[in-house]
Design an enzyme around this catalytic site. Structure first.
Site, PDB file in Angstrom:
ATOM      1  N   TYR A 134       0.801  -1.211   0.000  1.00  0.00           N
ATOM      2  CA  TYR A 134       0.000   0.000   0.000  1.00  0.00           C
ATOM      3  C   TYR A 134       0.841   1.272   0.000  1.00  0.00           C
ATOM      4  O   TYR A 134       0.295   2.371   0.042  1.00  0.00           O
ATOM      5  CB  TYR A 134      -0.924   0.039   1.225  1.00  0.00           C
ATOM      6  CG  TYR A 134      -2.110  -0.885   1.129  1.00  0.00           C
ATOM      7  CD1 TYR A 134      -2.080  -1.994   0.308  1.00  0.00           C
ATOM      8  CD2 TYR A 134      -3.257  -0.649   1.861  1.00  0.00           C
ATOM      9  CE1 TYR A 134      -3.155  -2.848   0.222  1.00  0.00           C
ATOM     10  CE2 TYR A 134      -4.344  -1.500   1.791  1.00  0.00           C
ATOM     11  CZ  TYR A 134      -4.284  -2.600   0.965  1.00  0.00           C
ATOM     12  OH  TYR A 134      -5.352  -3.444   0.888  1.00  0.00           O
ATOM     13  N   LYS A 201       2.904 -13.618   6.134  1.00  0.00           N
ATOM     14  CA  LYS A 201       3.064 -14.649   5.103  1.00  0.00           C
ATOM     15  C   LYS A 201       4.564 -14.891   4.902  1.00  0.00           C
ATOM     16  O   LYS A 201       5.072 -14.904   3.769  1.00  0.00           O
ATOM     17  CB  LYS A 201       2.414 -14.189   3.794  1.00  0.00           C
ATOM     18  CG  LYS A 201       0.925 -14.328   3.752  1.00  0.00           C
ATOM     19  CD  LYS A 201       0.434 -15.762   3.668  1.00  0.00           C
ATOM     20  CE  LYS A 201       0.709 -16.387   2.323  1.00  0.00           C
ATOM     21  NZ  LYS A 201       0.229 -17.804   2.282  1.00  0.00           N
ATOM     22  N   ASP A 249      -2.983 -17.119   5.960  1.00  0.00           N
ATOM     23  CA  ASP A 249      -4.099 -17.931   5.445  1.00  0.00           C
ATOM     24  C   ASP A 249      -4.621 -18.873   6.524  1.00  0.00           C
ATOM     25  O   ASP A 249      -5.842 -19.037   6.691  1.00  0.00           O
ATOM     26  CB  ASP A 249      -3.735 -18.682   4.161  1.00  0.00           C
ATOM     27  CG  ASP A 249      -2.355 -19.304   4.196  1.00  0.00           C
ATOM     28  OD1 ASP A 249      -1.520 -18.834   4.991  1.00  0.00           O
ATOM     29  OD2 ASP A 249      -2.096 -20.255   3.454  1.00  0.00           O
ATOM     30  N   ASP A 273      -5.842  -5.452   6.300  1.00  0.00           N
ATOM     31  CA  ASP A 273      -7.002  -4.945   5.569  1.00  0.00           C
ATOM     32  C   ASP A 273      -8.031  -6.061   5.434  1.00  0.00           C
ATOM     33  O   ASP A 273      -9.211  -5.899   5.748  1.00  0.00           O
ATOM     34  CB  ASP A 273      -6.531  -4.470   4.187  1.00  0.00           C
ATOM     35  CG  ASP A 273      -7.555  -3.576   3.517  1.00  0.00           C
ATOM     36  OD1 ASP A 273      -8.579  -3.264   4.147  1.00  0.00           O
ATOM     37  OD2 ASP A 273      -7.335  -3.204   2.357  1.00  0.00           O
TER      38      ASP A 273
END
Ligand code: NAD
Length: 380
Positions: A134, A201, A249, A273
């Protein structure tokens, strides 16, 4: 004691929810402290109203006032469509260095939820707000910038990137990650929370997301060593804050299946987000989703929802998110009695099933009330 709160009413449903929220917050303060404490609201211009009055969507005077402030609250802002306009929200976050986006996820009894045990959901998400994908460093495919980057990757690093690729950067720094995790740990200590989970991640993106995990553990060890313990070293029933990490995840699955095992979540910009919206959906959705963007000096509260243009001006919007932002603001000031009055009023309104259409449409036997009436109920 009188505290100044700067406010931007926002676009779309912004003006109507702001108009309803302010008296509810004032009333809670008055009920809790009589005339001993109060809030002074001062308006700043941004968005469509600012454009109408000044010809600019985000006047410099607004940014200057926010830079010197401690407390502010805003309604949602439309991003003007068309090239050359950056999102006003992103501009404010970056210019004011609002590096932590904090969103509590709290269930009110009676809300219809897509999960079986929403009463077990009590989490708060700390999302890094300035870095990651972002940061806005992105080049369209075929542009000279993208071509040069691709060429550099190919010739200097031997990495084969498709020449038609769009290219973006995912910058993440120890400083940016650590200050976010520090905020989450400070909160966990102050509120007596049981755990802080670093969500990343790092299995795929070792030096960015993996860096976040590593820097997060470093802050916990170096700055909170006497109050935290890692999950692997934690004795059963430890009174220390357990610091753990989860792959993003897997975490999405975890918060659906075992929400009671998670309390404070600290995560990167993109993961945060997604996860904060998914969590908000478990406890009533956008109408009950408050948040705050924080720098080291400014706490800038804003509802998670946007301008909801299709219902704007019809007295249908749920002012709940902005009112709960008000409760967060009061808690931030240490005015907990007033904040509790707002939460109690929300509990009562939801138990009595007198709610705005977004919630009423999902609750059997509910009475639909307008934005203004919902505010009256919450302030009464
Ligand atoms: P949105 O949140 O405005 O609307 C999504 C859906 O939720 C719509 O069906 C809307 O009617 C409903 N909804 C949202 N808030 C509600 C409320 N308080 N009460 C009842 N229903 C509510 O998202 P969007 O449609 O993707 O975005 C609309 C505009 O808002 C865009 O211009 C976007 O850029 C802007 N936006 C601003 C912010 C912000 O200022 N922080 C955040 C998100 C979107």
């Amino acid at each position: 004691m009188r505290k100044t709160v700067l406010f931007i009413e926002g676009d779309g449903i912004g003006p109507e929810v702001m108009k309803v929220a302010q008296p509810v917050v004032n009333r809670a303060v008055e009920k809790a402290y009589g005339s001993e404490r109060s809030l002074e609201w001062k308006e700043l211009l941004a968005g469509e109203k600012a454009f109408r009055e000044t010809g600019e969507y985000l006047p410099q005077s607004t940014l200057d006032a926010l830079r010197g402030a401690e407390l502010a609250i805003k309604g949602p802002l439309t991003t003007p469509v068309g090239k050359g306009f950056r999102s006003l929200n992103v501009t404010m976050r970056q210019t004011l260095d609002l590096y932590a986006c904090i969103r509590p996820i709290r269930y009110f009894e009676g809300i219809v939820s897509p999960v079986k045990h929403p009463e077990k959901v009590d989490m708060i998400v700390f999302r890094e707000n300035t870095e990651d994908v972002y940061a806005g460093i992105e080049y369209a495919s075929g542009t000279p910038e993208a071509m040069r980057i691709i060429d550099f990757f190919r010739s200097e690093l031997g990495v084969n990137v498709d020449v038609t690729a769009g290219v973006g950067l995912k910058p993440m720094t120890p400083k940016g990650s650590k200050r976010l995790v520090r905020k989450a740990l400070e909160y966990a200590v102050a509120q007596g929370k049981s755990s802080v989970t670093l969500v990343h991640k790092g299995n795929i993106m070792k030096y960015t997301e993996g860096g976040f995990r590593e820097w997060g553990y470093e802050v916990a060890r170096d700055e909170f060593g006497d109050r935290t313990v890692t999950e692997k070293d934690a004795a059963p029933g430890t009174d220390r804050i357990v610091v753990k990490d989860r792959i993003a995840d897997a975490m999405f699955q975890e918060v659906l299946i075992r929400p009671e095992q998670y309390s404070v979540i600290a995560t990167t910009n993109l993961n945060g987000d997604y996860i904060s919206d998914a969590l908000a959906a478990q406890v009533g959705g956008l109408g009950l989703a408050p948040g705050v963007n924080m720098s080291d000096t400014l706490a800038f509260f804003e509802a998670t929802h946007g301008t909801a243009p299709t219902i704007a001006g019809q007295d249908k919007a749920n002012p709940g998110s902005l009112i709960l932002c008000g409760a967060m603001l009061l808690d931030h000031l240490g005015w907990h009695e007033a904040a509790a009055l707002i939460h109690n009023a929300m509990n009562r309104a939801i138990s009595a099933k007198s709610v705005t259409v977004d919630l009423a449409s999902q609750m059997e036997g509910a009475r639909t009330v307008g934005c203004r009436e919902f505010g009256d109920i919450l302030g009464s």
